[in-house]
Design a protein around this motif. Sequence first.
Motif, PDB file in Angstrom:
ATOM      1  N   ALA A 115       0.650  -1.336  -0.001  1.00  0.00           N
ATOM      2  CA  ALA A 115      -0.079  -0.009   0.026  1.00  0.00           C
ATOM      3  C   ALA A 115       0.916   0.982   0.229  1.00  0.00           C
ATOM      4  O   ALA A 115       0.390   2.410  -0.593  1.00  0.00           O
ATOM      5  N   ARG A 116       2.215   1.301   0.478  1.00  0.00           N
ATOM      6  CA  ARG A 116       3.048   2.379   0.437  1.00  0.00           C
ATOM      7  C   ARG A 116       3.938   2.556  -0.740  1.00  0.00           C
ATOM      8  O   ARG A 116       4.771   3.204  -0.811  1.00  0.00           O
TER       9      ARG A 116
ATOM     10  N   ASP B 167      -3.885  -4.633 -16.124  1.00  0.00           N
ATOM     11  CA  ASP B 167      -4.431  -3.216 -15.365  1.00  0.00           C
ATOM     12  C   ASP B 167      -3.509  -3.550 -13.928  1.00  0.00           C
ATOM     13  O   ASP B 167      -3.819  -4.260 -13.062  1.00  0.00           O
ATOM     14  N   ILE B 168      -2.594  -2.422 -13.753  1.00  0.00           N
ATOM     15  CA  ILE B 168      -1.978  -2.493 -12.431  1.00  0.00           C
ATOM     16  C   ILE B 168      -2.549  -2.478 -11.142  1.00  0.00           C
ATOM     17  O   ILE B 168      -2.400  -2.950 -10.056  1.00  0.00           O
ATOM     18  N   ALA B 169      -3.934  -2.033 -11.264  1.00  0.00           N
ATOM     19  CA  ALA B 169      -4.693  -1.909 -10.079  1.00  0.00           C
ATOM     20  C   ALA B 169      -5.037  -3.320  -9.478  1.00  0.00           C
ATOM     21  O   ALA B 169      -5.444  -3.135  -8.166  1.00  0.00           O
ATOM     22  N   GLN B 170      -4.836  -4.235 -10.430  1.00  0.00           N
ATOM     23  CA  GLN B 170      -5.178  -5.537  -9.716  1.00  0.00           C
ATOM     24  C   GLN B 170      -3.878  -6.147  -8.959  1.00  0.00           C
ATOM     25  O   GLN B 170      -4.028  -7.352  -7.970  1.00  0.00           O
ATOM     26  N   THR B 171      -2.894  -5.698  -9.327  1.00  0.00           N
ATOM     27  CA  THR B 171      -1.499  -6.352  -8.664  1.00  0.00           C
ATOM     28  C   THR B 171      -1.178  -6.246  -7.134  1.00  0.00           C
ATOM     29  O   THR B 171      -0.747  -7.316  -6.634  1.00  0.00           O
ATOM     30  N   ALA B 172      -1.504  -5.323  -6.398  1.00  0.00           N
ATOM     31  CA  ALA B 172      -1.480  -5.621  -5.033  1.00  0.00           C
ATOM     32  C   ALA B 172      -2.240  -6.514  -4.398  1.00  0.00           C
ATOM     33  O   ALA B 172      -1.437  -7.323  -3.514  1.00  0.00           O
TER      34      ALA B 172
END
Length: 307
Positions: A212-213, A234-239
Amino acid sequence: MSKIAFIYPGQGAQKAGMGADFYQKNETARRIYDEAGEVLGLDMKALCFEPNDKLDLTEYTQAALVTTCLAMTRAAQEQGLKADITAGLSLGEYCAIAVAGGMSDMDAIRLVRKRGILMQNTVPAGEGAMCAIMAMDEQAIEAVTDAIDGVTIANYNCPGQIVITGETGAVKEAEAKLKEAGAKRTVMLNVSGPFHSPMLRKAGEELAEELARTQLHALEIPYVTNVTAKAVTDIAQTAALLEEQVSSPVRWMQSMEAMIADGVDIFVEIGPGRTLAGFMKKINRDVKVYNIATLEDVEKVAAELVR
């Protein structure tokens, strides 16, 4: 037209001396090792290049291997080698994401250092184990593990090699039952914990705080995630996927099959050893696999693939 994938090994590929020739002869690689050492407060040269007791400890292995693979990749890219898609086995996925443009090299190295510490320390020594099951159908293995609490599949490496993980007693019980059910060979692995098991869910949750950081960037090319064996664009899925990856099975065989189905016909394994090339021989013999483990390999592979 050929599609090229860069693929990265996981824990177990490390060996003393890995990347030393890159450090000595390539300025970009040297900078990555030096900067990684500064970021982590570790003597990365001693860790990677000299025989030592730390290299096989999870908390050090992951950072050392990712540093080495990224140093090799950046040197290869300078020679014109390019990937259309990437993938990495377990910790190798961090290399895949960095090379796909999703995070900086130093963030990938910093994250796997944290990941390694969490994976090593979450389950007390002796309480978890892993075992490789050879020459047995994956459905037959699943039928046995599904009937025993505390054991699950860790890695679908290739046809004929599946790894199970979990509570030590449950893994040993499953090993015995799999032998009875026809497994040709089983090998208890010399690892410090039950990797890719639900026992490590807490490690994934703590890693999520670090993720998250971390600044993530739009992907320049896709990478294939271990969790679903599907391409991520989509990088939004990565974390969320990296959090889940710590405690879920590595679907390597399925990932390679999906890439081949999508038209990838050339795979470049970047890192020490030839583990992934060995898996590919059992997954699909029709594709080409190249290995980059030395600076000399870079020149040979570039001579064939760079047009």
